[in-house]
Design an enzyme around this catalytic site. Sequence first.
Site, PDB file in Angstrom:
ATOM      1  CG  HIS A  18      -1.971  -1.035   1.543  1.00 52.76           C
ATOM      2  ND1 HIS A  18      -2.073  -1.930   2.613  1.00 52.76           N
ATOM      3  CD2 HIS A  18      -2.768  -1.517   0.275  1.00 52.76           C
ATOM      4  CE1 HIS A  18      -3.053  -2.692   2.318  1.00 52.76           C
ATOM      5  NE2 HIS A  18      -3.506  -2.497   1.101  1.00 52.76           N
ATOM      6  CE  LYS A  42     -10.935  -7.693   1.042  1.00 54.61           C
ATOM      7  NZ  LYS A  42      -9.929  -6.692   0.816  1.00 54.61           N
ATOM      8  CB  SER A 129      -4.392  -6.658   4.600  1.00 54.12           C
ATOM      9  OG  SER A 129      -3.800  -5.258   4.208  1.00 54.12           O
TER      10      SER A 129
HETATM   11  O1  PNS Z   1      -8.674  -3.255  -0.224  1.00 52.64           O
HETATM   12  P1  PNS Z   1      -9.868  -3.497  -0.629  1.00 52.64           P
HETATM   13  O2  PNS Z   1     -10.893  -4.157   0.298  1.00 52.64           O
HETATM   14  O3  PNS Z   1      -9.890  -4.475  -1.827  1.00 52.64           O
HETATM   15  O4  PNS Z   1     -11.054  -2.286  -1.220  1.00 52.64           O
HETATM   16  C1  PNS Z   1     -12.123  -2.318  -1.661  1.00 52.64           C
HETATM   17  C2  PNS Z   1     -12.649  -1.034  -1.347  1.00 52.64           C
HETATM   18  C3  PNS Z   1     -12.807  -0.747  -0.110  1.00 52.64           C
HETATM   19  C4  PNS Z   1     -12.090   0.286  -2.514  1.00 52.64           C
HETATM   20  C5  PNS Z   1     -14.159  -1.028  -2.011  1.00 52.64           C
HETATM   21  O5  PNS Z   1     -14.983  -2.207  -1.419  1.00 52.64           O
HETATM   22  C6  PNS Z   1     -14.925   0.245  -2.092  1.00 52.64           C
HETATM   23  O6  PNS Z   1     -14.949   1.014  -2.908  1.00 52.64           O
HETATM   24  N1  PNS Z   1     -15.931   0.362  -1.056  1.00 52.64           N
HETATM   25  C7  PNS Z   1     -16.654   1.551  -0.717  1.00 52.64           C
HETATM   26  C8  PNS Z   1     -18.079   1.464  -1.303  1.00 52.64           C
HETATM   27  C9  PNS Z   1     -18.334   1.359  -2.595  1.00 52.64           C
HETATM   28  O7  PNS Z   1     -18.073   2.355  -3.241  1.00 52.64           O
HETATM   29  N2  PNS Z   1     -18.797   0.243  -3.325  1.00 52.64           N
HETATM   30  C10 PNS Z   1     -18.681  -0.099  -4.687  1.00 52.64           C
HETATM   31  C11 PNS Z   1     -17.531  -0.391  -5.188  1.00 52.64           C
HETATM   32  S1  PNS Z   1     -17.488  -0.786  -6.973  1.00 52.64           S
END
Ligand code: PNS
Length: 165
Positions: A18, A42, A129
């Site tokens: 990251h 998650k 992670s």
């Molecule tokens: O580190 P990760 O878990 O791969 O990150 C994923 C994350 C947090 C970027 C994604 O789940 C996200 O954008 N969450 C916020 C809610 C949202 O906008 N969801 C639609 C994503 S297309």
Amino acid sequence: MNKTVICPGSFDPVTLGHIDVITRASKMFDRVIVGVLVNTAKKPCFSTQERMELLTESVNGLDNVEVVSFDGLLAEYCKKHGIDAVVRGLRAMSDFEYEFQMAITNKRLNPGLETIFLTADSDSMYLSSSMVREVGSMGGDISNFVPECVHDKIVERISKKKQTA
Ligand code: PNS
């Protein structure tokens, strides 16, 4: 032109992968927002507050980087705050399908929002992670995987979590 990007993620916890992506983005863009967000797929091990603290300490010294957290859609937040693009790290090909789906969905929700992928450096190619949590919970050495300044806090938190599990 002034460009603001966001590096969103779960950061559960922050890894050197990251930090590599955030550091490179900070050299390419004027302002970088690191967003600690909810991934509904998650269940986080570290609280939002903890993840934010670990990140804030890890990006100390990168003057154009700030750490935020918010609920709700990333695409909406970007629209509201004039963010030009989402920056995500791409590791192996196995990331691609998921990342592509997110990028397309975000663009459908906010057509002005681009997604930029930075290839992970070779040291971070297989770093995640979840791997840090697993190795840490079994007493393994995670010093090559997480920022040095937060290493002890992460180890302590993972072992505390294990005791209460
Ligand atoms: O580190 P990760 O878990 O791969 O990150 C994923 C994350 C947090 C970027 C994604 O789940 C996200 O954008 N969450 C916020 C809610 C949202 O906008 N969801 C639609 C994503 S297309």
